[in-house]
Design a protein around this motif. Structure first.
Motif, mmCIF file in Angstrom:
data_model
loop_
_atom_site.group_PDB
_atom_site.id
_atom_site.type_symbol
_atom_site.label_atom_id
_atom_site.label_comp_id
_atom_site.label_asym_id
_atom_site.label_seq_id
_atom_site.Cartn_x
_atom_site.Cartn_y
_atom_site.Cartn_z
ATOM 1 N N ILE A 174 0.868 -7.752 -21.759
ATOM 2 C CA ILE A 174 0.477 -7.870 -20.353
ATOM 3 C C ILE A 174 -0.983 -8.308 -20.324
ATOM 4 O O ILE A 174 -1.838 -7.685 -20.942
ATOM 5 N N SER A 175 -1.263 -9.416 -19.600
ATOM 6 C CA SER A 175 -2.636 -9.938 -19.614
ATOM 7 C C SER A 175 -3.547 -9.134 -18.689
ATOM 8 O O SER A 175 -4.745 -9.029 -18.917
ATOM 9 N N GLY A 176 -2.981 -8.573 -17.629
ATOM 10 C CA GLY A 176 -3.795 -7.770 -16.721
ATOM 11 C C GLY A 176 -4.196 -8.511 -15.460
ATOM 12 O O GLY A 176 -5.354 -8.504 -15.055
ATOM 13 N N ALA A 177 -3.200 -9.163 -14.812
ATOM 14 C CA ALA A 177 -3.457 -9.805 -13.528
ATOM 15 C C ALA A 177 -3.863 -8.727 -12.517
ATOM 16 O O ALA A 177 -3.450 -7.575 -12.639
ATOM 17 N N THR A 178 -4.668 -9.122 -11.539
ATOM 18 C CA THR A 178 -5.124 -8.218 -10.490
ATOM 19 C C THR A 178 -3.985 -7.392 -9.935
ATOM 20 O O THR A 178 -4.065 -6.181 -9.808
ATOM 21 N N GLN A 179 -2.896 -8.082 -9.626
ATOM 22 C CA GLN A 179 -1.701 -7.465 -9.049
ATOM 23 C C GLN A 179 -1.194 -6.300 -9.925
ATOM 24 O O GLN A 179 -0.769 -5.289 -9.396
ATOM 25 N N HIS A 180 -1.305 -6.442 -11.231
ATOM 26 C CA HIS A 180 -0.841 -5.385 -12.140
ATOM 27 C C HIS A 180 -1.868 -4.258 -12.259
ATOM 28 O O HIS A 180 -1.531 -3.072 -12.212
ATOM 29 N N MET A 181 -3.136 -4.640 -12.402
ATOM 30 C CA MET A 181 -4.212 -3.654 -12.636
ATOM 31 C C MET A 181 -4.275 -2.614 -11.523
ATOM 32 O O MET A 181 -4.541 -1.440 -11.766
ATOM 33 N N THR A 185 -10.855 3.197 3.451
ATOM 34 C CA THR A 185 -11.361 2.493 2.276
ATOM 35 C C THR A 185 -10.222 1.765 1.580
ATOM 36 O O THR A 185 -9.168 2.358 1.334
ATOM 37 N N THR A 186 -10.443 0.488 1.290
ATOM 38 C CA THR A 186 -9.437 -0.363 0.668
ATOM 39 C C THR A 186 -10.008 -1.017 -0.576
ATOM 40 O O THR A 186 -11.056 -1.646 -0.499
ATOM 41 N N PRO A 187 -9.354 -0.883 -1.713
ATOM 42 C CA PRO A 187 -9.827 -1.622 -2.893
ATOM 43 C C PRO A 187 -9.346 -3.076 -2.849
ATOM 44 O O PRO A 187 -8.199 -3.326 -2.481
ATOM 45 N N ILE A 188 -10.210 -4.016 -3.193
ATOM 46 C CA ILE A 188 -9.796 -5.417 -3.279
ATOM 47 C C ILE A 188 -10.194 -5.970 -4.645
ATOM 48 O O ILE A 188 -10.879 -5.298 -5.413
ATOM 49 N N PHE A 189 -9.782 -7.204 -4.921
ATOM 50 C CA PHE A 189 -10.047 -7.855 -6.215
ATOM 51 C C PHE A 189 -9.645 -6.928 -7.372
ATOM 52 O O PHE A 189 -10.432 -6.670 -8.290
#
Lengths: 321, 258
Positions: free
Chosen positions: A268-275, A130-134
């Motif tokens: 921090i705005s919360g880009a996908t990469q950070h979240m 299982t892989t999380p995306i977005f």
């Protein structure tokens, strides 16, 4: 048939199996009855620890003499597999060494590799990962088709380590064969960036700063707040790329994955990469000027405001307690 | 000093990603741009060739529909030529197939002292292709490089680690993956943009490179389920009135962490 023989790529940190190693050993026990650790380096210091988390056998390459592990360890694994001990699945931690070794091995064995996983389960004669995306909003499940060994990497903290109480495993030498034209990448010096206070990925409280701080000097506020809370300072990729703080501070997809009791995101705005790196925190506090910032979608307490105004008052209030 | 840079052309990260409902793979059929993290590799290659005082920078890419707009950005920065592998048969390829295809493209250009790539793309972030390419090409490799210098026939790299960085030496030719932020990618000049339009990009298929099977036929993985992760509920959001720091203190107090 079915899934039975599981290998785990094992690494050492400070004389013990790394946290990623014992997480994967724990999961490997649930997946198959034979769990083998494959150690990059000398296994003598960590063999006991590997057994305690379920490894009944350990292969060890022996000292790599400075060679980068990618080509070296993959060649040693291939030699063991060619020798007749072929695993059904090999679990790798999603980190620098794990990624390098699994990539080389995938070519040597001509097998696909699935990365960034957070879970694995047997699925008949295959396995499903299982892989999380977005940014973790969507979970994709993928099965391997064709023949094993199946190769997969797992994000840190995907599994909770539990000791099995096993004894020290049998250690078998798995020397690195001649690497030919793929060898030669050698570490000549190691630089450790000293940090004080708790480690970023082990701290109960993490205070992270981002582009909203405006300039590198303002990261002092993050350090002060972390210190007042006995926590660790962290950073978004944006300010690491900008050179404000070292890479070791980075929280996110390509940095550390943290799951502290409290995560404070400042500017921090919360880009996908950070979240991806902080969504598992138990409590999230966000401070950001932009009320539309995605970080507020995951925050338990959100302050729409200027970090330059909120943080100094907060630091002062905490220091006065 | 000839350097080949692998560049990926990806959907604009500013627009939300979408899965193709028929295949459950990332939609890549719209306009593509140069992956921001590949700008660093292009810049580093240009600087290395400049320092060496001779040679050239070439780029290779794999993308659907003959897409070259991202490659033109790299050519406008100063790369001299490119090879694009574009082939409907490549849809659904796994990272290993991608690495085989790109390795074949490296050989097609030939005569490379160094192959540079990003550490992982910003859309699929598998992160294995550079090291896989190195193995296919039979070359040594250094991943996660933050600085790269050339000393004669030897590469010197500062490589990121969990704790800091390592100094690594490696013989040439080699494959190196570079992290973002190592150099500041230049903005293409107007002259560069105009010149890029006439720079050669050789478009080839996987079969032209001798790679089969590819795409769905070559991938040994199957997506069996796509599900929404449990949503994290948003909590209390308040506008700062100069006193909201007390809210944070109360909240931390409630958690008994101070």
């Amino acid at each position: 048939m079915g899934i039975d023989n599981i290998w785990v790529f094992a690494q050492e940190t400070d004389g013990a199996p790394s946290s990623g190693t014992i997480e994967l050993l724990t999961k490997a026990r649930a997946l198959g009855s034979t769990v083998t650790a494959f150690v990059a380096g000398d296994a003598s210091a960590i063999a006991g620890g590997l057994g305690e988390y379920g490894a009944s056998k350990a292969y060890a390459t022996g000292d790599l003499a400075g060679a980068l592990p990618g080509a070296a360890v993959a060649s040693a694994m291939k030699a063991v597999i060619d020798g007749g001990d072929s695993p059904d699945v090999i679990l790798f931690p999603q980190n620098y060494e794990g990624r390098d070794v699994v990539s080389r091995l995938s070519v040597k064995l001509d097998r696909t590799v699935l990365t960034n996983n957070v879970d694995i389960a047997a699925d008949g004669d295959s396995v499903k990962v299982t892989t999380p995306i977005f940014g973790g909003n969507t979970l994709v499940s993928t099965t391997f088709t064709g023949e094993g060994p199946y190769l997969a990497t797992f994000r840190p903290k995907s599994f909770v380590p539990e000791a099995s109480g096993g004894g020290a495993p049998e250690v078998v030498a798995a020397p690195v064969p001649d690497l030919g034209s793929t060898g030669g990448a050698t570490v000549t010096a190691v630089h450790v960036e000293e940090t004080s206070g708790p480690k970023l990925d082990e701290a109960d409280i993490v205070v992270a700063g981002g582009r909203g701080l405006g300039e590198a000097e303002k990261f002092d506020m993050i350090e002060s707040l972390a210190k007042a809370l006995k926590g660790a300072p962290g950073a978004s990729r944006a300010i690491v790329d900008a050179g404000w703080v070292p890479y070791s501070y980075q929280v996110g997809q390509t940095g550390k994955v943290v799951k502290p009791k409290v995560y404070i995101a400042a500017g921090i705005s919360g880009a996908t990469q950070h979240m991806v790196g902080m969504k598992g925190s138990k409590n999230i506090i966000a401070i950001n000027k932009d009320k539309e910032a995605p970080i507020f979608g995951v925050a338990d307490l959100g302050i729409v405001g200027d970090v330059h105004k909120v943080l100094p008052k907060l630091i002062e209030a905490l220091q006065n307690r | 000093m000839n350097v080949i840079v692998c560049v990926k052309q990806i959907p604009d990260p500013a627009s939300p990603g979408e899965l193709d409902p028929s295949s459950n793979t990332l939609k890549r059929d719209g306009k593509l741009i140069l992956d921001e993290s590949d700008g660093y590799g292009v810049e580093m290659a240009l600087q290395l060739v400049d320092t060496a005082g001779g040679g050239e920078v070439s780029i290779i890419s794999m993308a659907p529909n003959g897409e070259v707009s991202g490659m033109r950005t790299a050519l406008a920065m100063g790369a001299v030529k490119g090879v694009l592998v574009s082939d409907p048969e490549l849809a659904g390829s796994d990272a290993l197939t991608t690495a085989k295809v790109l390795a074949a493209a490296v050989k097609k250009i030939g005569d490379a002292d160094l192959v540079l790539a990003g550490t992982e793309s910003s859309d699929g972030y598998t992160g294995t292709v550079p090291e896989q390419m190195a193995e296919v090409l039979g070359l040594p490799s250094v991943t996660f490089a933050k600085t790269v210098t050339i000393d004669g026939e030897t590469l010197k790299v500062e490589r990121q680690t969990e704790a800091g960085y390592d100094e690594v030496t490696c013989p040439l030719p080699a494959v190196v993956s570079v992290t973002a932020g190592v150099v500041e990618p230049r903005y293409p000049s107007f002259k560069g943009i105009m010149a890029a339009k006439s720079k050669p990009v050789d478009t080839v298929t996987a079969a032209d490179l001798g790679i089969t099977p590819v795409g769905w036929a070559g991938a040994r993985q199957e997506i069996v389920d796509v599900a929404q992760a449990p949503e994290r509920e948003a909590g209390e959001i308040i506008e700062d009135d100069g006193e909201t720091f007390t809210k944070i203190v109360q909240y931390l107090d409630g958690l008994k962490v101070i």
